[in-house]
Design an enzyme around this catalytic site. Structure first.
Site, PDB file in Angstrom:
ATOM      1  CG  HIS A  20      71.558  66.736  55.276  1.00  0.00           C
ATOM      2  ND1 HIS A  20      70.785  67.474  54.526  1.00  0.00           N
ATOM      3  CD2 HIS A  20      72.895  66.784  54.778  1.00  0.00           C
ATOM      4  CE1 HIS A  20      71.465  68.373  53.769  1.00  0.00           C
ATOM      5  NE2 HIS A  20      72.812  67.854  54.026  1.00  0.00           N
ATOM      6  CG  HIS A  62      74.514  74.591  53.394  1.00  0.00           C
ATOM      7  ND1 HIS A  62      74.135  75.308  52.213  1.00  0.00           N
ATOM      8  CD2 HIS A  62      75.028  73.249  52.900  1.00  0.00           C
ATOM      9  CE1 HIS A  62      74.586  74.463  51.218  1.00  0.00           C
ATOM     10  NE2 HIS A  62      75.038  73.331  51.732  1.00  0.00           N
TER      11      HIS A  62
END
Length: 261
Positions: A20, A62
């Protein structure tokens, strides 16, 4: 089975491990160092979030802003690639922000084993559907936009936005897609079927509360991608339930735990 379903039947094997944002527990997220460590630790896939810069480049960030993850501040969509390259994203590298192009190159050049790249598009954003168009153009440039089958694809596109998943499925029907969400009703209902997603992506919290999601997805020919699975007990739960892919900040730990599951 739904058209283009991908790893929806695990045949008793442990879940595949997706790093991730790279090995982000040990290295700054979305940096080359984080992804290189993830590959060295044996990750089966790596995950990134992508956003468009002001001058139309896809970068791995992100948040809407770079404030949390870099030495600078401001909205990604209002900064140029050159401006983002001048920032320090935590690994001390002079190259600044990591582009999607650079990450694809790293993954495809990794010769130890084939590794999948999971690309999450963020919405809502000012550029709307242009994000998916740019992602597909980049995959096409590397020759991985039209795989022979979903199972053999080197790229997977994901989003919490159903419209984004639909755009990918319509333009590139053999690319596997994941509809992400936190609501079991949303993921277990008709949304994934409507947009043609080949997998659903619940959070680990949602999976704990609704373990039947995995069987429901499998019955519809869909795989399950669970995020973000960092605790050994949760990794084991995913293995017991037959989850296809687990996204984790600790890929090395996950590989070790799941090897004994």
């Amino acid at each position: 089975m739904s058209e283009g379903s991908d790893e929806s039947v695990q045949n008793g094997r442990a879940p595949f491990v997706v790093a991730h944002r790279g090995a982000s527990a040990a290295r700054p997220e979305h940096t080359l160092a984080a992804y290189e460590l993830a590959l060295e630790e044996g990750a089966d896939g790596v995950e990134c979030d992508v956003r468009l810069t002001r001058d139309g480049h896809l970068v791995c960030v992100h948040d809407r802003t770079v404030d949390r993850t870099s030495s600078g501040s401001g909205l990604v969509s209002e900064l140029t690639l050159a401006e983002l390259k001048d920032l320090d994203f935590g690994d001390g590298a002079p190259s600044g922000v990591l582009t999607l192009s650079e990450l694809i190159g790293l993954v495809l050049d990794w010769r130890s084993r084939p590794t999948k790249l999971f690309i999450e598009t963020k919405h809502p954003v000012r550029y709307g559907s242009l994000v998916e168009s740019k992602v597909l153009a980049e995959l096409q440039r590397f020759g991985i936009a039209t795989p022979a089958s979903a199972a053999h694809s080197r790229a997977v596109v994901m989003s919490f936005a159903a419209t984004a998943v639909w755009r990918i499925r319509r333009a590139a029907p053999l690319l596997p897609t994941v509809l992400l969400g936190e609501s079991s009703r949303y993921l277990g209902g008709g949304a994934a079927t409507t947009v043609g997603a080949t997998a659903v992506g619940p959070s680990v919290k949602t999976l704990r509360e609704h373990p039947d999601l995995v069987d429901k997805a499998a019955a519809a020919g869909r795989a399950t991608y669970c995020w973000t699975v960092d605790e050994p007990d949760d990794m084991q739960l995913c293995a017991d339930l037959g989850v296809s892919w687990v996204a984790t900040n600790h890929p090395g730990r996950a590989k070790a735990v799941l090897a004994n599951s």
